[in-house]
Design an enzyme around this catalytic site. Sequence first.
Site, PDB file in Angstrom:
ATOM      1  N   CYS A 148       0.822  -1.221   0.000  1.00 29.37           N
ATOM      2  CA  CYS A 148       0.000   0.000   0.000  1.00 29.37           C
ATOM      3  C   CYS A 148       0.852   1.266   0.000  1.00 29.37           C
ATOM      4  O   CYS A 148       0.350   2.349  -0.283  1.00 29.37           O
ATOM      5  CB  CYS A 148      -0.956   0.005   1.193  1.00 29.37           C
ATOM      6  SG  CYS A 148      -0.111   0.080   2.775  1.00 29.37           S
ATOM      7  N   CYS A 151      -2.800  -3.021   8.572  1.00 29.77           N
ATOM      8  CA  CYS A 151      -2.436  -1.695   9.092  1.00 29.77           C
ATOM      9  C   CYS A 151      -2.018  -1.823  10.562  1.00 29.77           C
ATOM     10  O   CYS A 151      -1.081  -1.157  11.003  1.00 29.77           O
ATOM     11  CB  CYS A 151      -3.609  -0.733   8.956  1.00 29.77           C
ATOM     12  SG  CYS A 151      -4.486  -0.873   7.383  1.00 29.77           S
TER      13      CYS A 151
END
Length: 136
Positions: free
Chosen positions: A37, A106
């Site tokens: 990402c 995350c």
Amino acid sequence: MTEQSYSEKVMDHFLHPRNAGEIPDASGIGNVGNVICGDVMRMYIKVDNGIIVDAKFKTFGCGAAISTSSMVTEMVKGKTVKEALEVSNKAVAEALGGLPAVKMHCSVLAEQALKAAISDYYKRQGKDVDKGSNSQ
Ligand code: FES
């Protein structure tokens, strides 16, 4: 990904991050990134007598990355360095009321940033480090 997928706590930490910033005289600094990402996180810890007395972060990333950075800094303050090593990404996600499955990575980044900062702290102390495992 819609806002509704995030818990209220995630949104709260995203909109009002705790401990954002840097510690100029940090005892340890960890830099990590996710190649997929492209999000990056930098975590600072200040250690006094084996206790993490302050923790701050700078995160350039998604909302969940900011929320998990914020939460992990809150969770480790007041802990010993050893106790902080036990803080897993799952514990961070749980403390935030959960994360959507696609956003669990995350929280892994937050755990890795913390461990990298602790690793840097140990290195500065001349100690060998066990970075621990990635426990997604
Ligand atoms: Fe990469 Fe959240 S999308 S850390």
